[in-house]
Design a protein around this motif. Structure first.
Motif, PDB file in Angstrom:
ATOM      1  N   ALA A   1       0.832  -1.206   0.000  1.00  0.00           N
ATOM      2  CA  ALA A   1       0.000   0.000   0.000  1.00  0.00           C
ATOM      3  C   ALA A   1       0.866   1.256   0.000  1.00  0.00           C
ATOM      4  O   ALA A   1       0.589   2.210  -0.728  1.00  0.00           O
ATOM      5  CB  ALA A   1      -0.937  -0.008   1.206  1.00  0.00           C
ATOM      6  N   GLU A   2       1.912   1.238   0.802  1.00  0.00           N
ATOM      7  CA  GLU A   2       2.806   2.397   0.853  1.00  0.00           C
ATOM      8  C   GLU A   2       3.526   2.588  -0.477  1.00  0.00           C
ATOM      9  O   GLU A   2       3.724   3.722  -0.931  1.00  0.00           O
ATOM     10  CB  GLU A   2       3.815   2.242   1.989  1.00  0.00           C
ATOM     11  N   SER A   3       3.901   1.507  -1.128  1.00  0.00           N
ATOM     12  CA  SER A   3       4.542   1.587  -2.432  1.00  0.00           C
ATOM     13  C   SER A   3       3.585   2.182  -3.476  1.00  0.00           C
ATOM     14  O   SER A   3       3.980   3.037  -4.274  1.00  0.00           O
ATOM     15  CB  SER A   3       4.994   0.195  -2.868  1.00  0.00           C
ATOM     16  N   ILE A   4       2.331   1.729  -3.461  1.00  0.00           N
ATOM     17  CA  ILE A   4       1.325   2.288  -4.372  1.00  0.00           C
ATOM     18  C   ILE A   4       1.127   3.766  -4.089  1.00  0.00           C
ATOM     19  O   ILE A   4       1.056   4.582  -4.997  1.00  0.00           O
ATOM     20  CB  ILE A   4      -0.010   1.519  -4.243  1.00  0.00           C
ATOM     21  N   TYR A   5       1.045   4.109  -2.793  1.00  0.00           N
ATOM     22  CA  TYR A   5       0.874   5.513  -2.404  1.00  0.00           C
ATOM     23  C   TYR A   5       2.040   6.355  -2.934  1.00  0.00           C
ATOM     24  O   TYR A   5       1.823   7.414  -3.516  1.00  0.00           O
ATOM     25  CB  TYR A   5       0.775   5.649  -0.880  1.00  0.00           C
ATOM     26  N   LYS A   6       3.254   5.880  -2.722  1.00  0.00           N
ATOM     27  CA  LYS A   6       4.426   6.653  -3.143  1.00  0.00           C
ATOM     28  C   LYS A   6       4.466   6.853  -4.651  1.00  0.00           C
ATOM     29  O   LYS A   6       4.874   7.910  -5.127  1.00  0.00           O
ATOM     30  CB  LYS A   6       5.713   5.976  -2.670  1.00  0.00           C
ATOM     31  N   SER A   7       4.041   5.851  -5.417  1.00  0.00           N
ATOM     32  CA  SER A   7       4.127   5.982  -6.868  1.00  0.00           C
ATOM     33  C   SER A   7       2.924   6.686  -7.491  1.00  0.00           C
ATOM     34  O   SER A   7       3.025   7.159  -8.621  1.00  0.00           O
ATOM     35  CB  SER A   7       4.330   4.609  -7.509  1.00  0.00           C
ATOM     36  N   ASN A   8       1.804   6.776  -6.789  1.00  0.00           N
ATOM     37  CA  ASN A   8       0.603   7.357  -7.396  1.00  0.00           C
ATOM     38  C   ASN A   8       0.012   8.556  -6.653  1.00  0.00           C
ATOM     39  O   ASN A   8      -0.676   9.362  -7.270  1.00  0.00           O
ATOM     40  CB  ASN A   8      -0.491   6.283  -7.500  1.00  0.00           C
TER      41      ASN A   8
ATOM     42  N   LEU B   1       1.629  10.391  -3.690  1.00  0.00           N
ATOM     43  CA  LEU B   1       2.539  11.270  -2.962  1.00  0.00           C
ATOM     44  C   LEU B   1       2.624  12.669  -3.557  1.00  0.00           C
ATOM     45  O   LEU B   1       2.655  13.656  -2.822  1.00  0.00           O
ATOM     46  CB  LEU B   1       3.932  10.625  -2.920  1.00  0.00           C
ATOM     47  N   GLY B   2       2.613  12.782  -4.855  1.00  0.00           N
ATOM     48  CA  GLY B   2       2.765  14.093  -5.499  1.00  0.00           C
ATOM     49  C   GLY B   2       1.669  15.077  -5.131  1.00  0.00           C
ATOM     50  O   GLY B   2       1.917  16.275  -5.044  1.00  0.00           O
ATOM     51  N   CYS B   3       0.463  14.589  -4.908  1.00  0.00           N
ATOM     52  CA  CYS B   3      -0.665  15.477  -4.586  1.00  0.00           C
ATOM     53  C   CYS B   3      -1.006  15.508  -3.101  1.00  0.00           C
ATOM     54  O   CYS B   3      -1.523  16.514  -2.605  1.00  0.00           O
ATOM     55  CB  CYS B   3      -1.912  15.059  -5.366  1.00  0.00           C
ATOM     56  N   HIS B   4      -0.733  14.407  -2.385  1.00  0.00           N
ATOM     57  CA  HIS B   4      -1.167  14.321  -0.988  1.00  0.00           C
ATOM     58  C   HIS B   4      -0.026  14.411   0.021  1.00  0.00           C
ATOM     59  O   HIS B   4      -0.272  14.369   1.228  1.00  0.00           O
ATOM     60  CB  HIS B   4      -1.962  13.031  -0.767  1.00  0.00           C
ATOM     61  N   GLY B   5       1.203  14.538  -0.451  1.00  0.00           N
ATOM     62  CA  GLY B   5       2.337  14.762   0.440  1.00  0.00           C
ATOM     63  C   GLY B   5       2.983  13.491   0.956  1.00  0.00           C
ATOM     64  O   GLY B   5       2.367  12.437   1.014  1.00  0.00           O
ATOM     65  N   ASP B   6       4.251  13.623   1.362  1.00  0.00           N
ATOM     66  CA  ASP B   6       5.016  12.470   1.823  1.00  0.00           C
ATOM     67  C   ASP B   6       4.615  12.004   3.216  1.00  0.00           C
ATOM     68  O   ASP B   6       4.935  10.896   3.622  1.00  0.00           O
ATOM     69  CB  ASP B   6       6.516  12.753   1.758  1.00  0.00           C
TER      70      ASP B   6
ATOM     71  N   ALA C   1      -9.134   9.275 -11.666  1.00  0.00           N
ATOM     72  CA  ALA C   1      -9.609   7.930 -11.365  1.00  0.00           C
ATOM     73  C   ALA C   1      -8.471   6.929 -11.532  1.00  0.00           C
ATOM     74  O   ALA C   1      -7.664   7.046 -12.450  1.00  0.00           O
ATOM     75  CB  ALA C   1     -10.769   7.572 -12.290  1.00  0.00           C
ATOM     76  N   PHE C   2      -8.417   5.951 -10.640  1.00  0.00           N
ATOM     77  CA  PHE C   2      -7.368   4.939 -10.702  1.00  0.00           C
ATOM     78  C   PHE C   2      -7.905   3.556 -11.023  1.00  0.00           C
ATOM     79  O   PHE C   2      -7.160   2.583 -10.985  1.00  0.00           O
ATOM     80  CB  PHE C   2      -6.580   4.912  -9.385  1.00  0.00           C
TER      81      PHE C   2
ATOM     82  N   TRP D   1      -5.801   0.174   4.111  1.00  0.00           N
ATOM     83  CA  TRP D   1      -4.632   0.813   4.751  1.00  0.00           C
ATOM     84  C   TRP D   1      -4.958   2.244   5.147  1.00  0.00           C
ATOM     85  O   TRP D   1      -4.713   2.655   6.262  1.00  0.00           O
ATOM     86  CB  TRP D   1      -3.460   0.750   3.755  1.00  0.00           C
ATOM     87  N   MET D   2      -5.581   2.984   4.228  1.00  0.00           N
ATOM     88  CA  MET D   2      -5.900   4.397   4.505  1.00  0.00           C
ATOM     89  C   MET D   2      -7.033   4.533   5.525  1.00  0.00           C
ATOM     90  O   MET D   2      -7.085   5.532   6.245  1.00  0.00           O
ATOM     91  CB  MET D   2      -6.263   5.121   3.207  1.00  0.00           C
ATOM     92  N   SER D   3      -7.914   3.561   5.602  1.00  0.00           N
ATOM     93  CA  SER D   3      -9.010   3.648   6.580  1.00  0.00           C
ATOM     94  C   SER D   3      -8.491   3.581   8.012  1.00  0.00           C
ATOM     95  O   SER D   3      -9.202   3.939   8.946  1.00  0.00           O
ATOM     96  CB  SER D   3     -10.041   2.556   6.328  1.00  0.00           C
TER      97      SER D   3
END
Length: 121
Positions: A51-58, A60-65, A100-101, A116-118
């Motif tokens: 989940a963290e890997s998906i977050y970082k690649s998709n 992070l740019g808009c929602h921050g590190d 949309a993803f 993960w985000m919940s």
């Protein structure tokens, strides 16, 4: 003559205000995120690394590190403010400036990311 025009406009505004007070407008229909889609996000074991890997690649740019928000909203409390179904719907369908993803990520990846985000409360 200007006084007559102003008096007529004031009278029309008064009549419209009385009409709006006496007759209710139709109830606003629920749309968007608050509608029940009939889909329930399954409770699956969270693969935090994936989940963290998906977050970082998709994301992070808009929602921050640190999920603090940047161009997109902060996600550090998203689990406290949104249901799993709302999070899933936003990730898969996008909206409000978010892409949309559903065509970029598999449903399993979106479910894992949602679960993960919940937990962000």
């Amino acid at each position: 003559m200007h006084k007559w025009i102003m008096a007529v406009l004031l009278g029309v505004a008064g009549v419209m205000a009385a009409y709006l007070l006496l007759f209710e407008m139709p109830a606003k229909e629920e749309t968007g995120e608050n509608q029940d889609t009939g889909f329930t996000v399954p409770d699956t074991a969270v693969d935090a690394a994936a989940a963290e890997s998906i977050y970082k690649s998709n994301c992070l740019g808009c929602h921050g590190d640190e999920y603090q928000g940047a161009m997109g909203p902060a996600l550090n409390q998203v689990g406290a403010t949104s249901s799993k179904e709302q999070i899933f719907k936003k990730i898969s369908g996008g909206g409000g400036g978010m892409p949309a993803f559903e065509d970029k990520l598999s449903e399993e990846d979106i479910i894992n990311l949602t679960n993960w985000m919940s937990e962000f409360k």
